[in-house]
Design a protein around this motif. Structure first.
Motif, PDB file in Angstrom:
ATOM      1  N   ALA A  18       0.844  -1.100   0.018  1.00 25.25           N
ATOM      2  CA  ALA A  18       0.048  -0.106  -0.076  1.00 25.25           C
ATOM      3  C   ALA A  18       0.938   1.251   0.082  1.00 25.25           C
ATOM      4  O   ALA A  18       0.594   2.244  -0.756  1.00 25.25           O
ATOM      5  CB  ALA A  18      -0.867  -0.065   1.027  1.00 25.25           C
ATOM      6  N   GLU A  37      10.078   3.595   7.078  1.00 24.55           N
ATOM      7  CA  GLU A  37       9.938   1.982   6.949  1.00 24.55           C
ATOM      8  C   GLU A  37      10.570   1.763   8.346  1.00 24.55           C
ATOM      9  O   GLU A  37      11.830   2.140   8.441  1.00 24.55           O
ATOM     10  CB  GLU A  37      10.227   1.564   5.787  1.00 24.55           C
ATOM     11  CG  GLU A  37      10.400  -0.024   5.685  1.00 24.55           C
ATOM     12  CD  GLU A  37       9.047  -0.921   6.357  1.00 24.55           C
ATOM     13  OE1 GLU A  37       7.927  -0.364   5.789  1.00 24.55           O
ATOM     14  OE2 GLU A  37       9.343  -1.460   7.142  1.00 24.55           O
ATOM     15  N   LEU A  52      -1.179 -13.999  -4.675  1.00 23.66           N
ATOM     16  CA  LEU A  52      -1.876 -14.042  -5.562  1.00 23.66           C
ATOM     17  C   LEU A  52      -2.520 -12.454  -5.886  1.00 23.66           C
ATOM     18  O   LEU A  52      -2.867 -11.819  -4.912  1.00 23.66           O
ATOM     19  CB  LEU A  52      -3.189 -14.951  -5.021  1.00 23.66           C
ATOM     20  CG  LEU A  52      -3.306 -16.367  -5.570  1.00 23.66           C
ATOM     21  CD1 LEU A  52      -4.752 -16.880  -4.806  1.00 23.66           C
ATOM     22  CD2 LEU A  52      -3.140 -16.574  -6.915  1.00 23.66           C
ATOM     23  N   GLN A 107       4.882 -11.137  -2.746  1.00 19.96           N
ATOM     24  CA  GLN A 107       4.868  -9.946  -2.330  1.00 19.96           C
ATOM     25  C   GLN A 107       6.281  -9.279  -2.151  1.00 19.96           C
ATOM     26  O   GLN A 107       6.324  -8.134  -2.464  1.00 19.96           O
ATOM     27  CB  GLN A 107       4.051  -9.968  -0.949  1.00 19.96           C
ATOM     28  CG  GLN A 107       4.038  -8.714  -0.239  1.00 19.96           C
ATOM     29  CD  GLN A 107       2.800  -8.708   0.857  1.00 19.96           C
ATOM     30  OE1 GLN A 107       2.214  -9.624   0.754  1.00 19.96           O
ATOM     31  NE2 GLN A 107       3.211  -7.817   1.689  1.00 19.96           N
ATOM     32  N   ALA A 131       7.590   5.044  12.967  1.00 21.86           N
ATOM     33  CA  ALA A 131       6.781   6.355  13.352  1.00 21.86           C
ATOM     34  C   ALA A 131       6.264   5.670  14.937  1.00 21.86           C
ATOM     35  O   ALA A 131       5.758   4.633  14.887  1.00 21.86           O
ATOM     36  CB  ALA A 131       5.631   6.442  12.570  1.00 21.86           C
ATOM     37  N   ASP A 283      -3.728  -3.166   5.329  1.00 23.67           N
ATOM     38  CA  ASP A 283      -3.750  -3.907   6.662  1.00 23.67           C
ATOM     39  C   ASP A 283      -4.164  -2.843   7.697  1.00 23.67           C
ATOM     40  O   ASP A 283      -4.704  -3.300   8.967  1.00 23.67           O
ATOM     41  CB  ASP A 283      -2.945  -4.739   6.592  1.00 23.67           C
ATOM     42  CG  ASP A 283      -2.918  -6.147   6.101  1.00 23.67           C
ATOM     43  OD1 ASP A 283      -3.670  -6.097   5.127  1.00 23.67           O
ATOM     44  OD2 ASP A 283      -2.190  -6.804   6.422  1.00 23.67           O
ATOM     45  N   GLY A 295      -5.761  -9.791   0.841  1.00 18.10           N
ATOM     46  CA  GLY A 295      -5.198  -8.804   1.600  1.00 18.10           C
ATOM     47  C   GLY A 295      -4.576  -7.583   0.727  1.00 18.10           C
ATOM     48  O   GLY A 295      -4.674  -6.631   0.896  1.00 18.10           O
ATOM     49  N   MET A 296      -3.411  -8.407   0.033  1.00 16.69           N
ATOM     50  CA  MET A 296      -2.468  -7.379  -0.766  1.00 16.69           C
ATOM     51  C   MET A 296      -3.510  -6.442  -1.844  1.00 16.69           C
ATOM     52  O   MET A 296      -3.139  -5.637  -2.216  1.00 16.69           O
ATOM     53  CB  MET A 296      -1.305  -8.068  -1.239  1.00 16.69           C
ATOM     54  CG  MET A 296      -0.432  -7.169  -1.922  1.00 16.69           C
ATOM     55  SD  MET A 296       0.969  -8.056  -2.363  1.00 16.69           S
ATOM     56  CE  MET A 296       0.568  -9.309  -3.497  1.00 16.69           C
ATOM     57  N   ASN A 297      -4.497  -7.444  -2.425  1.00 22.80           N
ATOM     58  CA  ASN A 297      -5.262  -6.686  -3.597  1.00 22.80           C
ATOM     59  C   ASN A 297      -5.888  -5.514  -2.908  1.00 22.80           C
ATOM     60  O   ASN A 297      -6.001  -4.491  -3.420  1.00 22.80           O
ATOM     61  CB  ASN A 297      -6.003  -7.800  -4.118  1.00 22.80           C
ATOM     62  CG  ASN A 297      -5.410  -8.889  -4.692  1.00 22.80           C
ATOM     63  OD1 ASN A 297      -5.110  -8.505  -5.956  1.00 22.80           O
ATOM     64  ND2 ASN A 297      -5.176  -9.864  -4.172  1.00 22.80           N
TER      65      ASN A 297
HETATM   66  C1  LIG Z   1       1.146 -15.955   4.835  1.00 21.59           C
HETATM   67  C2  LIG Z   1       0.597 -14.686   4.272  1.00 21.59           C
HETATM   68  C3  LIG Z   1       0.007 -15.166   2.845  1.00 21.59           C
HETATM   69  C4  LIG Z   1      -0.833 -13.959   2.278  1.00 21.59           C
HETATM   70  N1  LIG Z   1      -1.353 -14.295   0.876  1.00 21.59           N
HETATM   71  C5  LIG Z   1      -1.870 -13.408   0.159  1.00 21.59           C
HETATM   72  C6  LIG Z   1      -2.330 -13.419  -1.170  1.00 21.59           C
HETATM   73  O1  LIG Z   1      -1.993 -14.506  -1.600  1.00 21.59           O
HETATM   74  N2  LIG Z   1      -2.739 -12.551  -1.641  1.00 21.59           N
HETATM   75  C7  LIG Z   1      -3.126 -11.186  -1.052  1.00 21.59           C
HETATM   76  O2  LIG Z   1      -3.572 -10.373  -1.827  1.00 21.59           O
HETATM   77  N3  LIG Z   1      -2.753 -11.190   0.191  1.00 21.59           N
HETATM   78  C8  LIG Z   1      -2.022 -12.220   0.939  1.00 21.59           C
HETATM   79  N4  LIG Z   1      -1.942 -11.731   2.388  1.00 21.59           N
HETATM   80  C9  LIG Z   1      -2.103 -10.700   2.911  1.00 21.59           C
HETATM   81  C10 LIG Z   1      -0.884  -9.749   2.510  1.00 21.59           C
HETATM   82  O3  LIG Z   1      -0.013 -10.070   2.773  1.00 21.59           O
HETATM   83  C11 LIG Z   1      -1.414  -8.267   3.298  1.00 21.59           C
HETATM   84  O4  LIG Z   1      -2.797  -8.052   3.196  1.00 21.59           O
HETATM   85  C12 LIG Z   1      -0.490  -7.109   2.758  1.00 21.59           C
HETATM   86  O5  LIG Z   1       0.709  -7.374   3.143  1.00 21.59           O
HETATM   87  C13 LIG Z   1      -1.053  -5.961   3.165  1.00 21.59           C
HETATM   88  O6  LIG Z   1      -0.134  -4.687   2.795  1.00 21.59           O
HETATM   89  P1  LIG Z   1      -0.145  -3.285   3.495  1.00 21.59           P
HETATM   90  O7  LIG Z   1       1.152  -2.687   2.603  1.00 21.59           O
HETATM   91  O8  LIG Z   1      -1.228  -2.918   3.903  1.00 21.59           O
HETATM   92  O9  LIG Z   1       0.840  -3.813   4.788  1.00 21.59           O
HETATM   93  P2  LIG Z   1       2.251  -4.466   5.121  1.00 21.59           P
HETATM   94  O10 LIG Z   1       2.434  -5.527   3.754  1.00 21.59           O
HETATM   95  O11 LIG Z   1       1.894  -5.257   6.296  1.00 21.59           O
HETATM   96  O12 LIG Z   1       3.173  -3.511   5.110  1.00 21.59           O
HETATM   97  C14 LIG Z   1       3.438  -2.718   6.357  1.00 21.59           C
HETATM   98  C15 LIG Z   1       4.844  -2.132   6.233  1.00 21.59           C
HETATM   99  O13 LIG Z   1       4.955  -1.025   7.316  1.00 21.59           O
HETATM  100  C16 LIG Z   1       6.100  -1.316   8.119  1.00 21.59           C
HETATM  101  N5  LIG Z   1       5.662  -0.641   9.591  1.00 21.59           N
HETATM  102  C17 LIG Z   1       4.857  -1.143  10.441  1.00 21.59           C
HETATM  103  N6  LIG Z   1       4.870  -0.414  11.646  1.00 21.59           N
HETATM  104  C18 LIG Z   1       5.450   0.657  11.206  1.00 21.59           C
HETATM  105  C19 LIG Z   1       5.760   1.797  11.795  1.00 21.59           C
HETATM  106  N7  LIG Z   1       5.384   2.241  12.913  1.00 21.59           N
HETATM  107  N8  LIG Z   1       6.556   2.797  11.300  1.00 21.59           N
HETATM  108  C20 LIG Z   1       6.870   2.643  10.047  1.00 21.59           C
HETATM  109  N9  LIG Z   1       6.822   1.343   9.314  1.00 21.59           N
HETATM  110  C21 LIG Z   1       5.921   0.495   9.928  1.00 21.59           C
HETATM  111  C22 LIG Z   1       6.318  -2.758   8.025  1.00 21.59           C
HETATM  112  O14 LIG Z   1       7.505  -2.977   8.620  1.00 21.59           O
HETATM  113  C23 LIG Z   1       5.921  -2.908   6.729  1.00 21.59           C
HETATM  114  O15 LIG Z   1       6.959  -3.011   5.796  1.00 21.59           O
HETATM  115  C24 LIG Z   1      -1.136 -12.931   2.832  1.00 21.59           C
HETATM  116  C25 LIG Z   1      -0.752 -12.681   4.048  1.00 21.59           C
HETATM  117  C26 LIG Z   1      -0.033 -13.693   4.929  1.00 21.59           C
HETATM  118  C27 LIG Z   1       0.773 -13.560   6.094  1.00 21.59           C
END
Ligand SMILES: Cc1cc2nc3c(=O)[nH]c(=O)nc-3n(C[C@H](O)[C@H](O)[C@H](O)COP(=O)(O)OP(=O)(O)OC[C@H]3O[C@@H](n4cnc5c(N)ncnc54)[C@H](O)[C@@H]3O)c2cc1C
Length: 408
Positions: A18, A37, A52, A107, A131, A283, A295-297
């Motif tokens: 995201a 980060e 996926l 990912q 942060a 997330d 979730g990633m979508n």
């Molecule tokens: C095993 C597994 C399999 C999955 N498979 C799928 C799939 O096939 N397809 C799909 O769509 N989704 C899947 N998901 C879900 C997907 O991984 C998440 O929904 C996705 O990572 C969300 O992205 P994001 O950018 O919101 O958050 P995140 O990927 O969690 O990124 C957040 C970032 O913020 C950083 N951060 C955290 N707190 C702080 C802070 N206080 N200050 C600065 N940086 C910080 C973290 O280090 C991280 O790098 C899966 C999840 C898991 C655990």
């Protein structure tokens, strides 16, 4: 103490999918930003999670110019198998959607490619920089860092995943939250997949799954009791349990399983996903079960919408309407995806219970029967199979086939 001389328009907290999609779109539109980060660059590219990617997500990324440029989607995934002790059923969902499959893109590789593209054009991405708090006033937002310094900006995006520091600062937001009584053990094998398609194996001992990640890497999943600890799942037990539930005899005997991680099934939706100068995406705003890989979508879809709202507001237009509508634009799609994932989880997992089982009931017997019923219905009912194919691949049904939306 304030860091830096120039106040960036936007501070993005978190360099996950995201955060980096938002940053890359802001960069291309000339809106100033800083990404914070918590992890190091090496850690960021090392942790395998999602794989996926929905068809609609790829189309969206193509529309905004990030697909076929920063990111190339070449590995299609159009077939899946439901494998149960009663038999096997192949579903060609790519065909059912008119050859609009979903894709595989690990990912950590996606995040790495987005970061490289940002860095190549000089983006301010600060690693090892968590942060710890945010606050806002009428004309500014302020992000506090772990080292005691602060950054002023015009807007903060919390894209920092499930332990968001921005979300709690959105006062008055309601959180719909649920912790489901099941858990998954996810592992990665440095080996080709057993089959060149996804395998979902609902089993009386618990669900098992195989997801392709590449020619030499495969993800496996095992449903385990919520109370289990890592020491209860040595590699030998993981291999044996996968072999039984996937019914593959000794085919996994030489395969090594790494990076074991428990995945809890917590679902959550924050409403609204914004207040004043604070916004959350991915997330940080909502959690979805991993059933169906969504979730990633959702995170990327939020990111594209929010980035465009920020660009309209802080770019040359100075128009805040799209940004103000961010929550109401995104929530219907988020709930629709939650609904699909929640349903699919109930098809797959043996440990879910909707009610209390009276003494003498076969443990999990009723839910297992429902799961088998759904698999049979997907096999025998073309309409249900078609709905499932579209929801799973992430394809919006053709408008003319949706009841009540016919142009005639
Ligand atoms: C095993 C597994 C399999 C999955 N498979 C799928 C799939 O096939 N397809 C799909 O769509 N989704 C899947 N998901 C879900 C997907 O991984 C998440 O929904 C996705 O990572 C969300 O992205 P994001 O950018 O919101 O958050 P995140 O990927 O969690 O990124 C957040 C970032 O913020 C950083 N951060 C955290 N707190 C702080 C802070 N206080 N200050 C600065 N940086 C910080 C973290 O280090 C991280 O790098 C899966 C999840 C898991 C655990």
């Amino acid at each position: 103490m304030y860091r830096g001389d120039v106040v960036p328009d936007v501070v993005v907290v978190g360099a996950g999918p995201a955060g980096l999609v938002i940053a890359r779109l802001l960069q291309r539109a000339g809106v100033s930003f800083t990404v914070l980060e918590r992890k190091s660059r090496a850690e960021l590219g090392a942790q395998p999670r999602a794989g996926l990617i929905e068809y609609r997500t790829v189309e969206l990324l193509r529309k905004v110019g990030l697909a076929d440029t920063d990111l190339e989607f070449t590995t299609e995934n159009g077939r899946m198998e439901f494998r149960t002790p009663a038999g096997s059923m192949l579903l060609d969902y790519g065909l059912l959607t008119g050859r609009r499959p979903n894709y595989i893109y690990p990912q950590h590789l996606l995040v790495g490619r987005l970061y490289d593209a940002l860095a190549a054009e000089g983006a301010d991405v600060q690693f090892g920089q968590p942060a710890v708090a945010v606050r806002q006033s009428r004309d500014r937002a302020v992000v506090s860092l772990a080292d005691g310094s602060e950054i002023e900006c015009h807007a903060v995006v919390g894209a920092e995943g499930s332990h968001s520091v921005v979300a709690p600062a959105i006062t008055g937001a309601r959180t719909s939250d649920e912790l489901l009584p099941v858990r998954m053990l996810a592992v990665v094998a440095a080996a080709p997949p057993l089959e060149n398609h996804t395998i979902y194996a609902p089993h009386p001992r618990g669900f098992a799954g195989q997801m392709r990640r590449g020619p030499a890497q495969t993800r496996y999943y095992l449903e385990v009791p919520r109370t289990d600890a890592a020491r209860e799942w040595p590699e030998r037990r993981i291999r044996e349990e996968l072999s039984v539930r996937l019914d593959v005899g000794g085919e996994l005997s030489d395969v090594r399983f790494d990076a074991p991680a428990f995945v809890d099934f917590r679902t959550k939706v924050l409403d609204p996903m914004q207040q004043g100068r604070l916004f959350v995406a991915g997330d940080a705003a909502h959690l979805i079960t991993s059933a169906g890989g969504k979730g990633m979508n959702l995170a990327i879809q939020d990111a594209v919408e929010l980035a465009h709202g920020l660009i309209d507001r802080f770019g040359s237009f100075g128009d805040g309407r799209r940004l103000r509508a961010y929550t109401s634009t995104r929530l219907p799609a988020i709930w629709r995806t939650q609904a699909f994932s929640n349903w699919f989880l109930r098809v797959l997992m043996a440990g879910l219970r909707d009610g209390v089982e009276p003494a003498g009931a076969v443990p999990g017997g009723f839910m297992r029967g429902l799961g088998e019923g759904w698999v049979a219905a997907l096999r025998d009912d073309p309409l249900l199979a078609r709905w499932f194919a579209h929801a799973y691949a992430g394809v919006d049904p053709d408008a003319e086939t949706v009841l009540g939306r016919s142009s005639g």
